[in-house]
Motif scaffolding. Sequence first.
Motif, PDB file in Angstrom:
ATOM      1  N   GLU A 120      -9.262  -4.772  -1.352  1.00 32.12           N
ATOM      2  CA  GLU A 120      -9.829  -6.177  -1.635  1.00 32.12           C
ATOM      3  C   GLU A 120     -10.644  -6.751  -0.459  1.00 32.12           C
ATOM      4  OE1 GLU A 120      -8.508 -10.395  -3.462  1.00 32.12           O
ATOM      5  OE2 GLU A 120      -7.048  -8.938  -3.027  1.00 32.12           O
ATOM      6  N   ARG A 121      -9.996  -6.664   0.750  1.00 32.15           N
ATOM      7  CA  ARG A 121     -10.499  -7.279   1.930  1.00 32.15           C
ATOM      8  C   ARG A 121     -11.750  -6.397   2.389  1.00 32.15           C
ATOM      9  NH1 ARG A 121      -5.012  -7.852   2.809  1.00 32.15           N
ATOM     10  NH2 ARG A 121      -4.642  -6.029   4.215  1.00 32.15           N
ATOM     11  N   LEU A 122     -11.773  -5.113   2.014  1.00 29.73           N
ATOM     12  CA  LEU A 122     -12.837  -4.319   2.600  1.00 29.73           C
ATOM     13  C   LEU A 122     -13.898  -4.340   1.633  1.00 29.73           C
ATOM     14  CD1 LEU A 122     -11.031  -1.487   4.446  1.00 29.73           C
ATOM     15  CD2 LEU A 122     -12.494  -3.217   5.489  1.00 29.73           C
ATOM     16  N   HIS A 123     -13.873  -4.828   0.606  1.00 33.23           N
ATOM     17  CA  HIS A 123     -14.679  -4.970  -0.587  1.00 33.23           C
ATOM     18  C   HIS A 123     -15.214  -3.354  -0.938  1.00 33.23           C
ATOM     19  CE1 HIS A 123     -15.447  -9.125  -1.291  1.00 33.23           C
ATOM     20  NE2 HIS A 123     -15.294  -9.313  -0.166  1.00 33.23           N
ATOM     21  N   THR A 124     -14.146  -2.513  -0.947  1.00 33.02           N
ATOM     22  CA  THR A 124     -14.643  -0.992  -1.448  1.00 33.02           C
ATOM     23  C   THR A 124     -13.589  -0.651  -2.472  1.00 33.02           C
ATOM     24  OG1 THR A 124     -14.821   1.248  -0.442  1.00 33.02           O
ATOM     25  CG2 THR A 124     -13.109   0.016   0.391  1.00 33.02           C
ATOM     26  N   ASP A 125     -14.014   0.291  -3.205  1.00 28.75           N
ATOM     27  CA  ASP A 125     -13.331   0.891  -4.127  1.00 28.75           C
ATOM     28  C   ASP A 125     -12.046   2.045  -3.749  1.00 28.75           C
ATOM     29  OD1 ASP A 125     -14.320  -0.582  -5.892  1.00 28.75           O
ATOM     30  OD2 ASP A 125     -15.862   1.232  -6.699  1.00 28.75           O
ATOM     31  N   TYR A 126     -12.491   2.655  -2.227  1.00 27.41           N
ATOM     32  CA  TYR A 126     -11.399   3.865  -1.811  1.00 27.41           C
ATOM     33  C   TYR A 126     -11.636   3.431  -0.362  1.00 27.41           C
ATOM     34  CZ  TYR A 126     -15.660   6.378  -0.821  1.00 27.41           C
ATOM     35  OH  TYR A 126     -16.796   6.763  -0.277  1.00 27.41           O
ATOM     36  N   ILE A 127     -10.687   4.013   0.274  1.00 31.57           N
ATOM     37  CA  ILE A 127     -10.673   4.453   1.733  1.00 31.57           C
ATOM     38  C   ILE A 127     -10.603   5.851   1.903  1.00 31.57           C
ATOM     39  CG2 ILE A 127     -10.256   2.105   2.567  1.00 31.57           C
ATOM     40  CD1 ILE A 127      -7.319   3.311   3.341  1.00 31.57           C
ATOM     41  N   ASP A 128     -11.540   6.335   3.003  1.00 29.15           N
ATOM     42  CA  ASP A 128     -11.092   7.696   3.278  1.00 29.15           C
ATOM     43  C   ASP A 128      -9.951   8.334   3.759  1.00 29.15           C
ATOM     44  OD1 ASP A 128     -14.091   8.420   2.874  1.00 29.15           O
ATOM     45  OD2 ASP A 128     -14.185   6.774   4.125  1.00 29.15           O
ATOM     46  N   ILE A 129      -9.147   7.593   4.737  1.00 31.90           N
ATOM     47  CA  ILE A 129      -8.194   7.944   5.303  1.00 31.90           C
ATOM     48  C   ILE A 129      -7.227   6.652   5.416  1.00 31.90           C
ATOM     49  CG2 ILE A 129      -6.771   8.853   7.337  1.00 31.90           C
ATOM     50  CD1 ILE A 129      -9.666   9.829   8.083  1.00 31.90           C
ATOM     51  N   LEU A 130      -5.775   6.864   5.004  1.00 34.88           N
ATOM     52  CA  LEU A 130      -4.689   5.880   5.291  1.00 34.88           C
ATOM     53  C   LEU A 130      -3.813   6.349   6.338  1.00 34.88           C
ATOM     54  CD1 LEU A 130      -3.591   3.021   4.339  1.00 34.88           C
ATOM     55  CD2 LEU A 130      -2.225   4.483   2.821  1.00 34.88           C
ATOM     56  N   LEU A 131      -3.467   5.784   7.437  1.00 28.40           N
ATOM     57  CA  LEU A 131      -2.478   6.054   8.099  1.00 28.40           C
ATOM     58  C   LEU A 131      -1.308   5.024   8.031  1.00 28.40           C
ATOM     59  CD1 LEU A 131      -4.417   6.565  11.702  1.00 28.40           C
ATOM     60  CD2 LEU A 131      -4.210   8.174   9.791  1.00 28.40           C
ATOM     61  N   LEU A 132      -0.115   5.810   8.120  1.00 29.75           N
ATOM     62  CA  LEU A 132       1.092   5.146   8.138  1.00 29.75           C
ATOM     63  C   LEU A 132       1.255   4.629   9.778  1.00 29.75           C
ATOM     64  CD1 LEU A 132       3.476   7.230   6.098  1.00 29.75           C
ATOM     65  CD2 LEU A 132       2.161   5.309   5.381  1.00 29.75           C
ATOM     66  N   HIS A 133       1.467   3.160   9.978  1.00 25.13           N
ATOM     67  CA  HIS A 133       1.014   2.773  11.315  1.00 25.13           C
ATOM     68  C   HIS A 133       2.064   2.934  12.379  1.00 25.13           C
ATOM     69  CE1 HIS A 133      -1.281  -0.807  12.966  1.00 25.13           C
ATOM     70  NE2 HIS A 133      -1.334   0.118  13.936  1.00 25.13           N
ATOM     71  N   ARG A 134       3.402   2.799  12.162  1.00 27.75           N
ATOM     72  CA  ARG A 134       4.626   3.080  13.055  1.00 27.75           C
ATOM     73  C   ARG A 134       5.634   3.558  12.401  1.00 27.75           C
ATOM     74  NH1 ARG A 134       4.273   2.303  18.527  1.00 27.75           N
ATOM     75  NH2 ARG A 134       2.520   0.754  19.423  1.00 27.75           N
ATOM     76  N   PRO A 135       6.365   4.781  12.920  1.00 28.97           N
ATOM     77  CA  PRO A 135       7.666   4.977  12.222  1.00 28.97           C
ATOM     78  C   PRO A 135       8.622   4.203  11.802  1.00 28.97           C
ATOM     79  CG  PRO A 135       7.126   6.310  14.140  1.00 28.97           C
ATOM     80  CD  PRO A 135       6.211   5.075  14.283  1.00 28.97           C
ATOM     81  N   ASP A 136       8.944   4.318  10.547  1.00 28.21           N
ATOM     82  CA  ASP A 136       9.803   3.404   9.682  1.00 28.21           C
ATOM     83  C   ASP A 136      11.355   3.973   9.887  1.00 28.21           C
ATOM     84  OD1 ASP A 136      11.465   1.593   8.306  1.00 28.21           O
ATOM     85  OD2 ASP A 136      10.461   2.116   6.543  1.00 28.21           O
ATOM     86  N   ALA A 137      12.375   3.345  10.682  1.00 23.67           N
ATOM     87  CA  ALA A 137      13.531   3.981  10.766  1.00 23.67           C
ATOM     88  C   ALA A 137      14.083   4.312   9.447  1.00 23.67           C
ATOM     89  CB  ALA A 137      14.381   3.060  11.671  1.00 23.67           C
ATOM     90  N   LEU A 138      13.637   3.487   8.412  1.00 26.54           N
ATOM     91  CA  LEU A 138      14.393   3.463   7.025  1.00 26.54           C
ATOM     92  C   LEU A 138      13.434   4.415   6.229  1.00 26.54           C
ATOM     93  CD1 LEU A 138      15.549  -0.307   6.558  1.00 26.54           C
ATOM     94  CD2 LEU A 138      16.878   1.913   7.525  1.00 26.54           C
ATOM     95  N   MET A 139      12.578   5.231   6.897  1.00 29.35           N
ATOM     96  CA  MET A 139      11.815   5.911   5.794  1.00 29.35           C
ATOM     97  C   MET A 139      12.464   7.116   5.088  1.00 29.35           C
ATOM     98  SD  MET A 139       8.474   8.685   6.919  1.00 29.35           S
ATOM     99  CE  MET A 139       9.618   9.991   7.936  1.00 29.35           C
ATOM    100  N   GLU A 140      12.120   7.006   3.862  1.00 32.05           N
ATOM    101  CA  GLU A 140      12.583   8.092   2.827  1.00 32.05           C
ATOM    102  C   GLU A 140      11.317   8.868   2.419  1.00 32.05           C
ATOM    103  OE1 GLU A 140      15.592   6.765  -0.122  1.00 32.05           O
ATOM    104  OE2 GLU A 140      15.585   4.942   0.913  1.00 32.05           O
ATOM    105  N   PRO A 141      11.082  10.217   2.947  1.00 27.94           N
ATOM    106  CA  PRO A 141      10.099  11.065   2.637  1.00 27.94           C
ATOM    107  C   PRO A 141       9.663  10.834   1.271  1.00 27.94           C
ATOM    108  CG  PRO A 141      11.271  11.947   4.595  1.00 27.94           C
ATOM    109  CD  PRO A 141      12.196  10.836   3.822  1.00 27.94           C
ATOM    110  N   GLU A 142      10.464  11.217   0.302  1.00 30.06           N
ATOM    111  CA  GLU A 142      10.186  11.384  -0.914  1.00 30.06           C
ATOM    112  C   GLU A 142       9.660  10.243  -1.697  1.00 30.06           C
ATOM    113  OE1 GLU A 142      13.112  12.468   0.406  1.00 30.06           O
ATOM    114  OE2 GLU A 142      12.794  14.529   0.393  1.00 30.06           O
ATOM    115  N   GLU A 143      10.050   9.188  -1.169  1.00 27.97           N
ATOM    116  CA  GLU A 143       9.496   7.679  -1.579  1.00 27.97           C
ATOM    117  C   GLU A 143       8.069   7.605  -1.099  1.00 27.97           C
ATOM    118  OE1 GLU A 143      10.506   3.064  -1.795  1.00 27.97           O
ATOM    119  OE2 GLU A 143      11.585   4.269  -0.676  1.00 27.97           O
TER     120      GLU A 143
END
Length: 326
Positions: A120-143
């Motif tokens: 919405e902010r970038l006024h585009t339908d898609y982005i080419d790449i999404l990065l996960l910004h910093r490791p989440d200590a509670l990350m569940e890979p399957e989720e």
Amino acid sequence: MAQTMPLEQRGITASRIALGCMGLGGGWQAGALAEEHYDQAERAIEAAFEAGITMFDHADIYGRGRSEQAFGEILRRRPELRERMVLQSKCGIRLADDRHAQRYDFSKAHILASVDGILERLHTDYIDILLLHRPDALMEPEEVAEALTALKASGKVRHFGVSNMHAGQIRFLQQALDMPLVANQLDMSLYHLDWLDHGVLVNRRSGEAVGFDQGLMEHCQMNNIQLQAWGPLAQGRFSGRSLEGEPEHVRATAELVARLAREKETTAEAIVLGWLMRHPARIQPVIGTTNPDRIRACADAVRQSELMTREEWYDLYNAARGVKIP
């Protein structure tokens, strides 16, 4: 050196250098966007194109969303620019608020909501790449995998990567995914040298204090993961910034960069980035300046990386360390 970037080998047509957009939109200050912010964004985009830069790096938290908003307004006014760009953004950091401290959030709900906000902010339908910004200590890979799979299937995101992760975290996440992680963005520059020292100081006591994951560089190279460098210009330390209060070896390095730039009839920025890009990992610098003149000053970096000799590269490395290599 390899002739192509890992991103290119993934079918992503990206420039060798990316423009980081954190400084757009007035930075972290609160308040409504004004025409001056849109003008700044448009000038930065145009300067980037002039310098051969067609990849633009964002994050949902930059300027508390204002950086993407300023950039997106230019795409709204000039939608033809979108097809000339590779757009990358990040999510996963939640800034402190009145109730909670800063935290990281790789929950499915947060990732999906973050991407909707980015689009919405970038006024585009898609982005080419999404990065996960910093490791989440509670990350569940399957989720996380559920979220990324849904984003891929919807066409909202074409490729995925990470930022500031070590090799074990990447492997842990990758085993849950049926799509490759294509990038890892790290703090790497002629000033921040842990990424090099960790390999050079193997079997040395001095290497025990290096704060960088052993094997991360090699893991990314072996698995075709694009290494991206944030802060590659070292906040201008070697390209014109005042060095008052800086240690002697930083001053000496700046002098060496200036001498090489004179001898090669190029800019200090091109030498600093060229040194980084000379590494066989085909590192992609993400420059953080929004100054059009400094953006254009980076244009010769690709050529300088190809011209830089092994001796020049090691001269700069030794100077920047302040202590000769073993």
